[in-house]
Design a protein around this motif. Structure first.
Motif, PDB file in Angstrom:
ATOM      1  N   ILE A 594       0.842  -1.204   0.000  1.00  0.00           N
ATOM      2  CA  ILE A 594       0.000   0.000   0.000  1.00  0.00           C
ATOM      3  C   ILE A 594       0.873   1.248   0.000  1.00  0.00           C
ATOM      4  CG2 ILE A 594      -1.595   1.380   1.418  1.00  0.00           C
ATOM      5  CD1 ILE A 594      -2.882  -1.271   2.271  1.00  0.00           C
ATOM      6  N   THR A 595       0.604   2.145  -0.925  1.00  0.00           N
ATOM      7  CA  THR A 595       1.227   3.470  -0.923  1.00  0.00           C
ATOM      8  C   THR A 595       0.324   4.394  -0.122  1.00  0.00           C
ATOM      9  OG1 THR A 595       2.186   3.099  -3.109  1.00  0.00           O
ATOM     10  CG2 THR A 595       2.027   5.389  -2.332  1.00  0.00           C
ATOM     11  N   PRO A 596       0.770   4.899   1.032  1.00  0.00           N
ATOM     12  CA  PRO A 596      -0.099   5.711   1.882  1.00  0.00           C
ATOM     13  C   PRO A 596      -0.617   6.943   1.162  1.00  0.00           C
ATOM     14  CG  PRO A 596       1.917   5.113   3.039  1.00  0.00           C
ATOM     15  CD  PRO A 596       2.111   4.741   1.601  1.00  0.00           C
ATOM     16  N   ARG A 597      -1.878   7.270   1.405  1.00  0.00           N
ATOM     17  CA  ARG A 597      -2.457   8.490   0.854  1.00  0.00           C
ATOM     18  C   ARG A 597      -2.952   9.373   1.994  1.00  0.00           C
ATOM     19  NH1 ARG A 597      -7.989   9.220   0.374  1.00  0.00           N
ATOM     20  NH2 ARG A 597      -9.389   7.457   0.800  1.00  0.00           N
ATOM     21  N   LYS A 598      -3.143  10.627   1.697  1.00  0.00           N
ATOM     22  CA  LYS A 598      -3.605  11.573   2.710  1.00  0.00           C
ATOM     23  C   LYS A 598      -5.119  11.510   2.833  1.00  0.00           C
ATOM     24  CE  LYS A 598      -1.538  14.103   4.757  1.00  0.00           C
ATOM     25  NZ  LYS A 598      -0.919  13.907   6.091  1.00  0.00           N
ATOM     26  N   PHE A 599      -5.584  11.616   4.062  1.00  0.00           N
ATOM     27  CA  PHE A 599      -7.008  11.768   4.344  1.00  0.00           C
ATOM     28  C   PHE A 599      -7.217  13.136   4.978  1.00  0.00           C
ATOM     29  CE2 PHE A 599      -6.672   7.209   4.081  1.00  0.00           C
ATOM     30  CZ  PHE A 599      -7.932   6.748   3.691  1.00  0.00           C
ATOM     31  N   THR A 600      -8.175  13.896   4.477  1.00  0.00           N
ATOM     32  CA  THR A 600      -8.504  15.161   5.135  1.00  0.00           C
ATOM     33  C   THR A 600      -9.318  14.857   6.393  1.00  0.00           C
ATOM     34  OG1 THR A 600     -10.623  15.459   4.006  1.00  0.00           O
ATOM     35  CG2 THR A 600      -8.647  16.294   2.882  1.00  0.00           C
ATOM     36  N   PRO A 601      -9.358  15.783   7.344  1.00  0.00           N
ATOM     37  CA  PRO A 601     -10.210  15.561   8.521  1.00  0.00           C
ATOM     38  C   PRO A 601     -11.667  15.294   8.137  1.00  0.00           C
ATOM     39  CG  PRO A 601      -8.713  17.387   8.911  1.00  0.00           C
ATOM     40  CD  PRO A 601      -8.548  17.011   7.465  1.00  0.00           C
ATOM     41  N   GLU A 602     -12.146  15.965   7.105  1.00  0.00           N
ATOM     42  CA  GLU A 602     -13.531  15.766   6.669  1.00  0.00           C
ATOM     43  C   GLU A 602     -13.745  14.342   6.161  1.00  0.00           C
ATOM     44  OE1 GLU A 602     -12.522  19.863   6.982  1.00  0.00           O
ATOM     45  OE2 GLU A 602     -11.571  18.329   5.714  1.00  0.00           O
TER      46      GLU A 602
END
Length: 698
Positions: A594-602
Motif C-alpha cells: 500500500i502506498t499511503p495516501r492523505k485523508f482530510t479531517p472531513e
C-alpha cells in the motif's frame, strides 16, 4: 380568617390577614406549564384586585419550587401566556410580591423568582439557569434581571455552566434575601408579615441598574471560544447579558430573539434531542411490569468492572456481597472500591458519613454460598463463555427462588448463558460501562425467555444507580459494541491506507468526540480488543479485509496506558505518538503493498460516521434497539458521542439518508464486502423517510 380559592387545578389562592398566598401544585417538579402560567397571572390579578390584600407570597407544594419548563411543551407551538409575560406582569404588580423557594428553583423557576420583589430560600435550596445544557439560554428574563441583581460575572457563571448554586452562595450574591428553615407555607406567611412590618425590603429587579462588566464579558467569550465553540447558544447568551445595561423591555426582546435563534440551531436541536433521549429509553414493552424488590446484591469478580459495579451499588444505597476466588484478589477488589468511594467524596458526590455507611454495607467473601439470600447477582468476570456458564450453573443451585441472575458480558450470548440454568426467565444481561461507578450507560439485555418483571427490575436498578438504562436485544455486542466493532474496522482501514493514529484522533475530536478512538483504546487496554478479535476470528468471512496492525502492537506487550505505551507513549506528563508503533504501521503498509495516501479531517469524519450510522440502521432494523433514539442514547451516555450532535441517528437526519446511501455506494467501489447499503437505510432514502419519524410518540 382564611379564605382559599382554587384558581385552576395547578394554582390556589389563600387569603389570610392581608396576605395572599399563591400556591403552585404541579407535581412532580412544579413545571411551569401553560396551566401554571395562566393560573399565576389570574391569582396575582385577583390578589391585586382585593383591597384587603397588602402583600402576595408565591410558594410551591411538594418537594421543590418550579424546577423548569414543562418538557411536554417542547417542540410544540407556544401556548399563551408566555413565561416572560407572566414574569413581567408579576414584577409590575401594584402590591409587593415575594417568592419562597425550596428544593430547586431552576430555569424558568428561577426567572419567575427574579421577577418577584424579594426572595426567601429554605435551607437546602439550589438555584440555577440550566438552559445551556439544552443548547438554549434563559428566555424569560434570566439574562436581564440576573445582571441587575447579582452582576454580570455571576450571571454568566450560572448561565454558561448550568450549575446549581447552593442557598448560601446565592445569599452571598444577593440572589436571595434570606435563608429560613421550616414548613414552606409557614415561612411564606412569616416572610409576608415581615414585608408588612418593614423587616423584609422589597424592590423591582427590573428597576435596578446593571453595571457593564467588560472583564467578565471578555473572560466568558474567551472561555466559550475555547471550550464551547460548537454550542451556538453560548455566545448568544453572552451578548444577551451584555444588553442588560439598557432598558429592561429592550433587553427582554433581544433575549427572546436569541432564545428563538438558539432553538433553531443544530446544536440546540441536538441537545434537546439528547435531553429527550434520556427519558425516551424508559418507554419499554415491560414498563407496566412490577420490578422485584432489590436491596441486597451480589457481584462476582473484583476486577475493574466488578469493583466499579459494586461501588455504584453502594453509592445507590444497596448492600453488596463481593465474591472473588482468592483472598488476595478479594482484598484488591475491596481496596479499589474503597478508593472509588474516597474519590466520590473528593468530587462532592457523597458525604463522609455516607461514605462510611456505604463501606459498612460491603461484605467481601470467597464463598459463593453467601449469595444464597441476595435479590440480584451480577457476574462480572472476564469474557469467556465456559467460565460464565460454570458460574451460572452454580448460581442456579445457590440463589433463592426469584433472585435475578445477570451477566455483565460485553458481547456474549445471554440466551446461551440462560440455558444452563433451570430458571432462564430470571436471567438477563446488565452491561455496565467502565468505569462503572461513573459512566451513565447501562444496557439491559433481554434474552428470549427473560420475564417482563425481570426486565423491569433491571431498569429499576438502573434508576437506583442513576444510570441511563437502554433495552437491548441479544446479538454479538448488543447495541453499542456491535456498532463499535463495525466502525472500528473502517478506522483500521484508514490507518492502513495512510491516516496516522494522531490524525484520526484529531479529526474525530474536532468533530466533537470526547476522545479519539486510538486514545480510547490505549485507555481501555489494547489487550481487551485483541482478545475479542481472537474470539471472532473463526467467524470472520474469508473475503473480509483484515488489518493486523493492532495485533502486531499487542504482540509487543504494548497495551496502552497500563503498560506505558500503545498507540501513544505515556512515559511523561504529556502523551505523544509512539514512534515504534508508527514503524509497525509503516511495515504493515509496505507488506501489503500500500502506498499511503492523505485523508482530510472531513474524509475521516465522513467515513467514520457513515460506518457508524450504517450499522446503527441495521441494529434498529434487526430489533436489537427499539428505536433510533435508543441508539442515540447508547452513544451519548456510553461512548462519548458529542451531546450537541444529538447522537448518530439524529445526526444522520442532519446529513440526510439519501446522502448517506450515496456515500456508501461510492465507498463500495473500494471495498464492496464492507460497504453495503443496509436495506432499511435504502428504504428510508427511497421513501423520503427519517430516523426521527421512527421515534414518534417517544
Amino acid at each position: 380568617m382564611t379564605d382559599t380559592t382554587r384558581i385552576n387545578d395547578k394554582i390556589s389562592l389563600e387569603r389570610q390577614d392581608g396576605i395572599a398566598l399563591v400556591r403552585i401544585d404541579n407535581p412532580p417538579v412544579n413545571a411551569s406549564g401553560q396551566a401554571v402560567r395562566q393560573g399565576l397571572l389570574e391569582a396575582v390579578d385577583a390578589a391585586n384586585a382585593d383591597t384587603d390584600v397588602k402583600v402576595i407570597a408565591i410558594y410551591a407544594a411538594g418537594r421543590t419550587f418550579v424546577a423548569g419548563a414543562d418538557i411536554r411543551e417542547f417542540g410544540k407551538p407556544p401556548k399563551s401566556p408566555a413565561l416572560p409575560d407572566v414574569c413581567n406582569q408579576i414584577e409590575a404588580s401594584g402590591k409587593p410580591v415575594i417568592s419562597v423557594l425550596h428544593g430547586t428553583a431552576l430555569g424558568g423557576g428561577l426567572e419567575l423568582a427574579l421577577a418577584t420583589h424579594a426572595r426567601v430560600g429554605i435551607k437546602g435550596l439550589r438555584v440555577g439557569l440550566p438552559e445551556i445544557l439544552l443548547g438554549l439560554l434563559p428566555g424569560a428574563g434570566g439574562t436581564q434581571r440576573g445582571p441587575r441583581l447579582i452582576g454580570m460575572a455571576n450571571t454568566l457563571d450560572i448561565a454558561l455552566s448550568g450549575r446549581q448554586v447552593k442557598a448560601e452562595e446565592a445569599l452571598s450574591w444577593g440572589l436571595i434575601d434570606r435563608i429560613e428553615t421550616g414548613d414552606v407555607r409557614e415561612v411564606a406567611l412569616a416572610a409576608a408579615r415581615d414585608v408588612l412590618a418593614g423587616r423584609l425590603a422589597t424592590r423591582r429587579t427590573g428597576e435596578l441598574e446593571a453595571t457593564r462588566d467588560e472583564a467578565a464579558l471578555e473572560a466568558a467569550r474567551a472561555m466559550v471560544a475555547k471550550k464551547m465553540a460548537r454550542i451556538a447558544s453560548a455566545p448568544l447568551c453572552i451578548e444577551a447579558v451584555a444588553r442588560a445595561t439598557g432598558p429592561l423591555a429592550e433587553g427582554m426582546a433581544f433575549e427572546r430573539q436569541c432564545f428563538t435563534e438558539a432553538l433553531k440551531t443544530p446544536s440546540g436541536q441536538g441537545m434537546i434531542h439528547a435531553f429527550f433521549a434520556e427519558r425516551a429509553v424508559a418507554k419499554i414493552p415491560e414498563a407496566g411490569a412490577t420490578p422485584r424488590p432489590v436491596t441486597k446484591i451480589g457481584v462476582i469478580g473484583g476486577g475493574t468492572m466488578g469493583s466499579g459495579i459494586a461501588t455504584a451499588a453502594l453509592m445507590g444505597g444497596l448492600e453488596v456481597r463481593l465474591i472473588e476466588v482468592a483472598d488476595e484478589a478479594l482484598e484488591r477488589g475491596r481496596a479499589t472500591i474503597a478508593k472509588n468511594l474516597d474519590g466520590a467524596v473528593k468530587r462532592g458526590k457523597m458525604s463522609a458519613e455516607k461514605h462510611d455507611a456505604a463501606l459498612a454495607r460491603l461484605a467481601p467473601s470467597t464463598d459463593m454460598h453467601t449469595l444464597a439470600d441476595v435479590d440480584l447477582v451480577i457476574e462480572a468476570v472476564f469474557e469467556n463463555m465456559e467460565v460464565k456458564k460454570e458460574i451460572f450453573t452454580k448460581l442456579d443451585a445457590i440463589c433463592k427462588p426469584g433472585a435475578v441472575l445477570a451477566s455483565n458480558t460485553s458481547y456474549l450470548n445471554i440466551d446461551e448463558i440462560a440455558r444452563v440454568t433451570s430458571r432462564p426467565q430470571d436471567v438477563l444481561g446488565l452491561h455496565f460501562f467502565s468505569p462503572a461507578h461513573i459512566m451513565r450507560l447501562l444496557e439491559v439485555v433481554v434474552a428470549e425467555k427473560t420475564a417482563p418483571e425481570v426486565v423491569a427490575t433491571g431498569f429499576a436498578l438502573g434508576k437506583a444507580l442513576r444510570k441511563v438504562a437502554v433495552r437491548a436485544g441479544v446479538c454479538d455486542g448488543f447495541i453499542g459494541n456491535r456498532i463499535l466493532a463495525h466502525y472500528g474496522k473502517v478506522i483500521m482501514y484508514m490507518l492502513m491506507d495512510g491516516a496516522d493514529p494522531a490524525e484520526i484522533d484529531a479529526a474525530l475530536e474536532g468533530f466533537g468526540l470526547a476522545m479519539g478512538p486510538f486514545k480510547v483504546g490505549d485507555l481501555a487496554g489494547l489487550d481487551i480488543g485483541w482478545a475479542e478479535r481472537k474470539r471472532r476470528a473463526p467467524l470472520r468471512p474469508a473475503e473480509e479485509r483484515y488489518i493486523p496492525i493492532a495485533d502486531r502492537i499487542c504482540e509487543q506487550g504494548w497495551f496502552g496506558r497500563k503498560t506505558g505505551r500503545g498507540w501513544y507513549l505515556y512515559d511523561d506528563a504529556e502523551i505523544r505518538p509512539n514512534p515504534a508503533a508508527q514503524a509497525i504501521i509503516d511495515a504493515e503498509r509496505a507488506r501489503a503493498g500500500i502506498t499511503p495516501r492523505k485523508f482530510t479531517p472531513e474524509e475521516i469524519v465522513d467515513r467514520f460516521l457513515t460506518a457508524m450510522i450504517s450499522e446503527s440502521a441495521r441494529v434498529v432494523a434487526d430489533g436489537i434497539a427499539q428505536r433510533p433514539i435508543d441508539v442515540d442514547a447508547v452513544f451519548l451516555f456510553g461512548y462519548g458521542f458529542p451531546r450537541f450532535r444529538g447522537g448518530p441517528l439524529h445526526h444522520a437526519d442532519q446529513i440526510g439518508v439519501a446522502e448517506l446511501v450515496a456515500r456508501i455506494e461510492a465507498y463500495a467501489k473500494e471495498d464492496a464486502q464492507y460497504w453495503q447499503v443496509p436495506p432499511f437505510l435504502r428504504k428510508l432514502a427511497e421513501t423520503g423517510g427519517s430516523f426521527a419519524a421512527l421515534n414518534t410518540g417517544d
